[in-house]
Write an enzyme that holds these catalytic residues in place. Sequence first.
Site, short mmCIF file in Angstrom:
data_model
loop_
_atom_site.label_atom_id
_atom_site.label_comp_id
_atom_site.label_asym_id
_atom_site.label_seq_id
_atom_site.Cartn_x
_atom_site.Cartn_y
_atom_site.Cartn_z
NE ARG A 16 -2.84 0.51 3.38
CZ ARG A 16 -2.07 0.73 4.45
NH1 ARG A 16 -1.33 1.83 4.54
NH2 ARG A 16 -2.05 -0.12 5.46
CE1 TYR B 29 -16.51 11.15 -16.37
CE2 TYR B 29 -15.82 11.32 -14.08
CZ TYR B 29 -16.25 10.56 -15.14
OH TYR B 29 -16.43 9.21 -14.98
CG ASP C 24 -9.67 15.77 -15.30
OD1 ASP C 24 -8.94 15.13 -16.08
OD2 ASP C 24 -10.73 15.31 -14.82
CE LYS D 190 -12.30 7.54 -18.48
NZ LYS D 190 -12.63 8.79 -17.83
C1 LIG Z 1 -13.18 9.23 -16.60
C2 LIG Z 1 -12.84 10.59 -16.13
C3 LIG Z 1 -12.59 10.83 -14.77
C4 LIG Z 1 -12.77 9.78 -13.70
O1 LIG Z 1 -11.84 8.75 -13.81
P1 LIG Z 1 -12.14 7.22 -13.38
O2 LIG Z 1 -10.87 6.53 -13.76
O3 LIG Z 1 -13.33 6.76 -14.15
O4 LIG Z 1 -12.40 7.22 -11.91
C5 LIG Z 1 -12.23 12.11 -14.40
N1 LIG Z 1 -12.12 13.11 -15.30
C6 LIG Z 1 -12.35 12.91 -16.61
C7 LIG Z 1 -12.22 14.05 -17.57
C8 LIG Z 1 -12.72 11.65 -17.07
O5 LIG Z 1 -12.98 11.47 -18.37
#
Ligand SMILES: *Cc1c(COP(=O)(O)O)cnc(C)c1O
Length: 394
Positions: free
Chosen positions: A62, A115, A187, A212
């Site tokens: 962890r 998001y 982000d 992603k």
């Molecule tokens: C998918 C996404 C998230 C969240 O991420 P997870 O891996 O699904 O928890 C946050 N910000 C954006 C822009 C996203 O596309």
Amino acid sequence: MDAERDLPGDRWAGGGYGFETLAIHAGQDPDPATGAVIVPIYQTSTYAQSDVGEHRGYEYSRSGNPTRTALETCLAALEAGRTGLTFASGLAAEDCLLRTVTGPGGHVLVPDDAYGGTYRLFARVLARWGVEHTPVPLGDLDRVRAAMRPETSLIWCETPTNPLLAVADIAALAAIAHEAGARLAVDNTFASPYLQQPLAWGADIVVHSTTKYLGGHSDVVGGALVTSDTGLAEELAYHQNAMGAVPGPFDSWLVLRGAKTLGVRMDRHCANAARVVELLTGHPAVAAVLYPGLPDHPGHAVASRQMSGYGGMVSFRLAGGEAAALEVCRRTRLFTLGESLGGVESLIEHPARMTHASVAGSQLEVPADLVRLSVGIETADDLLADLDEALAGG
Ligand SMILES: *Cc1c(COP(=O)(O)O)cnc(C)c1O
């Protein structure tokens, strides 16, 4: 910033290497024990100590794991930051960040088209913990300035945004945040570090859903934070361990493997998206195309300055309204109907009913005639034919 200390990102940041070299090598020296060229999946929870309290830097997975360390070093290098920290999901990364930089009585600004999952975290979880949030259109700097309060500790920025592909000026937002003694988090999931490096424009922290583009193959869920602020990095690392939402060794390895090809994948995502935009623009079934690469997009000038490409995400609105949008989603064959984005395969979705259902009825509600595409790296002609056929029936 503490220039004295040697942090994992430093060796690579100072090396003058190009992006693809960093993606393939940063944090990924051949395994000292065996010479394995690829970082092994250290599938272990604990580590032998040679004497009480004497270990080789790892005590418990962890707190730290060598596969995760390799990924964290690589991501720090890709964002030109000093420290990378990875998490079990993008939202786990966000939660760790927000509970580090805000607290009861605190206030944050969020984009008015954030998001959906991010908005839910603010509206349903952090709100109960006493953190207030104000949704603001981040493209309107006067409204951003006006929404700042003495207790505002963070501006949360997404650019381009999901699913409306609005663009925010990172350098301008950083200036507003810093003037008020607050921080700017970006982000960077949609652009990926290949197309945009927010720290270079003054952001304090970069956030990723590595699920992603970084992972890139729709086979893993993960998240990351990158910063060059040493004090903040220490607090975040403390919380990463204390809260415990870390990625496992295999998930870390999958993201690391995906990141190696990020550059070549993004080039193709951008090229294919440009072809898709060309098809959609001027199509009689399409009322509007939302893509920062279009000269008439309100954020085009800013995107051209702070991004090296416009990305693989394209949204569009149907002239025939919601029914037409739903019909197009049903009719594509290569574009798979599904949530998520950033994988090699093309995806299509209806944000109002799928990814953004959680913001229905709020200030962040998205139009019902909107369709979002994650344009993959298949043969462009096949993608165009698929969309063209689906639009003919929509
Ligand atoms: C998918 C996404 C998230 C969240 O991420 P997870 O891996 O699904 O928890 C946050 N910000 C954006 C822009 C996203 O596309």
